[in-house]
Design a protein around this motif. Structure first.
Motif, short mmCIF file in Angstrom:
data_model
loop_
_atom_site.label_atom_id
_atom_site.label_comp_id
_atom_site.label_asym_id
_atom_site.label_seq_id
_atom_site.Cartn_x
_atom_site.Cartn_y
_atom_site.Cartn_z
N CYS A 39 0.58 -1.26 -0.21
CA CYS A 39 0.18 0.51 0.39
C CYS A 39 1.00 1.00 -0.04
N GLY A 53 -4.08 6.62 -1.99
CA GLY A 53 -3.92 6.10 -1.81
C GLY A 53 -4.08 4.88 -2.47
N ASP A 92 -11.19 7.36 3.80
CA ASP A 92 -10.31 6.98 5.33
C ASP A 92 -10.66 7.89 6.73
N THR A 96 -7.69 10.00 2.91
CA THR A 96 -7.14 9.87 1.66
C THR A 96 -7.92 9.35 0.75
N TRP A 98 -8.88 6.11 -1.21
CA TRP A 98 -8.37 5.07 -1.37
C TRP A 98 -9.19 4.60 -2.93
N PRO A 104 -10.94 1.15 3.23
CA PRO A 104 -8.94 1.59 3.02
C PRO A 104 -8.34 0.48 3.62
N CYS A 107 -4.12 1.24 8.23
CA CYS A 107 -2.61 1.42 7.76
C CYS A 107 -1.78 1.48 8.90
#
Length: 114
Positions: A39, A53, A92, A96, A98, A104, A107
């Motif tokens: 990722c 992302g 998210d 971000t 995705w 998502p 992380c």
């Protein structure tokens, strides 16, 4: 013991961004998600207000039995235009986007790292 294919893909992605796309792409975070995926959280100079992302999966690799080739291909994808379908994806808690993902990924750095 050598590096895993996933680590080799991640390393090649980051190296190629630094070598060839440093004026276009800023990587904010990147990690090995599994044996077959990485990722990357990034922003681009053409749309710096967006934090993007992406999850990149393999195999197959861009060149047979060559994990670095996948990393090189993924680095180039980071600078490509998103396209109309790109914004169909999860956002998210950190904001971000995705691309193309319904959920998502987790992380490992937490939202504060971005």
């Amino acid at each position: 013991m050598g590096r895993s294919d996933a680590q080799r893909v991640l390393d090649a992605t980051l190296l190629d961004v630094l070598r060839y796309f440093r004026d276009d792409v800023e990587v904010l975070g990147a990690w090995v998600e599994s044996d077959t995926s990485i990722c990357v959280v990034y922003r681009r100079t053409i749309d710096p207000e967006l934090i993007l992302g992406g999850r990149f999966t393999f195999p197959p690799h861009a060149a047979p039995d060559d994990p670095e080739s996948s990393g090189q291909a993924f680095a180039e994808e980071l600078r490509e235009p998103i396209g109309v379908g790109g914004f169909r994806g999860a956002v998210d808690a950190a904001g971000t986007h995705w691309l193309g993902m319904a959920e998502p990924p987790a992380c490992p750095f937490g939202a504060a790292a971005r």
